[in-house]
Design a protein around this motif. Structure first.
Motif, short mmCIF file in Angstrom:
data_model
loop_
_atom_site.label_atom_id
_atom_site.label_comp_id
_atom_site.label_asym_id
_atom_site.label_seq_id
_atom_site.Cartn_x
_atom_site.Cartn_y
_atom_site.Cartn_z
N PRO A 1 0.83 -1.21 0.00
CA PRO A 1 0.00 0.00 0.00
C PRO A 1 0.86 1.26 0.00
N SER A 2 0.27 2.35 -0.48
CA SER A 2 0.97 3.63 -0.47
C SER A 2 1.09 4.14 0.97
N GLU A 3 2.02 5.04 1.18
CA GLU A 3 2.18 5.62 2.52
C GLU A 3 0.94 6.38 2.93
N ASP A 4 0.30 7.07 1.97
CA ASP A 4 -0.94 7.80 2.27
C ASP A 4 -2.02 6.86 2.77
N LEU A 5 -2.14 5.69 2.14
CA LEU A 5 -3.17 4.73 2.53
C LEU A 5 -2.85 4.15 3.91
N VAL A 6 -1.60 3.87 4.17
CA VAL A 6 -1.19 3.37 5.48
C VAL A 6 -1.53 4.39 6.57
N ASN A 7 -1.23 5.65 6.31
CA ASN A 7 -1.53 6.70 7.30
C ASN A 7 -3.03 6.88 7.49
N GLN A 8 -3.79 6.77 6.40
CA GLN A 8 -5.23 6.94 6.48
C GLN A 8 -5.88 5.90 7.39
N PHE A 9 -5.34 4.69 7.39
CA PHE A 9 -5.94 3.62 8.18
C PHE A 9 -5.13 3.28 9.43
N SER A 10 -4.18 4.14 9.79
CA SER A 10 -3.52 4.05 11.08
C SER A 10 -4.29 4.97 12.01
N ASN A 11 -5.20 4.41 12.76
CA ASN A 11 -6.20 5.23 13.45
C ASN A 11 -5.65 6.05 14.61
#
Length: 305
Positions: A219-229
């Motif tokens: 996954p992209s870093e943006d997606l990882v950050n988006q779902f790191s709650n």
């Protein structure tokens, strides 16, 4: 009674039984399910020491009502775990609903779509879409179930805890489908309870199975950050109750510790219980010593809200 009448009576009984069961199970979506596509996939149910549901095709809410005499007006939507690969539907779902009913709390078990299903277009969108719709259904029909629309929360276990905390932090995520009247109702939970939750998608402490199933292997870093709650807290995040075992080797306790710190940094009311032993996936923790009392701590907390 004649044989013919007996057969007719038995047939009518099973028709009535099926009708009542269907009445208690509500499809989340009328007509086409958003973010879905046709496939030859079938929903699979595996029953061993617990019931596991794979490749969910029709997301639903299963309703569990306390007696009117005992009803407190509180309600909770339950998100079972299973690493975003399956749903531990009874052990972390219907068993939990029955416990809530024993405390006068209305419960709804969420059978949400799993991101690896061939019937899902965008994997990571489907679980949150189902959780948002579930909250909107319960809030829109609160009167029917004798529920206070301002006392509806969410509880999640393991990966279901990730979904619950995603709902609690991203409840106002814009829809990517054509909206109807229900979609303008608030999907914000009034409280969150997270039990040995997956929280982060960052590689240091994530549960790799949940991450891969939800976001894919690269996954992209943006997606990882988006779902790191732990990174998604706002002042509108609801009060939160967290339970974790220190010796959890599947979902490191740091998931809950980081989340608690993030809640504290935003001034959100939070209560964290760390037990030294318990491992992962203990459910109600029956027969597990003082860990079994985590539900008492949850009930005390719910009464204090």
């Amino acid at each position: 009674m004649s044989l013919k009448k007996t057969v007719s009576f038995i047939g009518l009984f099973f028709v009535m039984l099926n009708t009542f069961a269907q009445y208690d199970i509500i499809p989340l979506w009328n007509g086409d399910i958003p973010n879905s596509q046709k496939s030859d996939e079938q929903e699979l149910v595996e029953s061993t020491d617990s019931k596991r549901i794979y490749t969910v095709q029709t997301p639903t809410l299963e309703v569990y009502l306390p007696t009117k005499r005992n009803a407190t007006g509180q309600a909770v939507i339950i998100c079972p775990g299973g690493g975003y690969h399956y749903l531990t539907y009874d052990f972390e779902g219907t068993d939990i609903a029955k416990w809530f009913n024993s405390k006068g709390i209305t419960a709804f078990v969420l059978k949400y779509r799993l991101p690896g299903s061939k019937s899902v277009k965008v994997s990571y969108q489907a679980p949150l879409q189902d959780a948002q719709r579930a909250m909107r259904i319960v809030r829109s029909q609160a009167k029917k179930w004798h529920v206070n629309p301002n006392k509806i929360g969410v509880i999640g276990f393991s990966a279901g805890g990730h979904l619950a905390s995603t709902l609690g932090t991203q409840f106002d995520k814009p829809n990517t489908f054509k909206e109807t009247a229900i979609d303008i109702i608030s999907a914000r939970p009034d409280f969150m309870a997270l039990i040995y939750p997956v929280v982060t998608m960052k590689m240091d402490y994530t549960h790799k199975g949940s991450r891969n199933n939800l976001l894919g292997e690269n996954p992209s870093e943006d997606l990882v950050n988006q779902f790191s709650n732990e990174l998604q807290m706002t002042k509108n995040t609801p009060p939160t109750f967290i339970v974790h075992a220190e010796d959890d080797h599947s979902v490191p306790v740091e998931n809950s510790l980081q989340l608690y710190q993030a809640l504290k940094n935003k001034g959100i009311e939070a209560e964290l219980h760390i037990y030294p032993h318990g491992g992962h996936g203990f459910g109600l923790a029956l027969g597990k010593g003082r860990l079994e009392k985590w539900t008492d701590r949850l009930y005390d907390w719910l009464q204090s809200l």
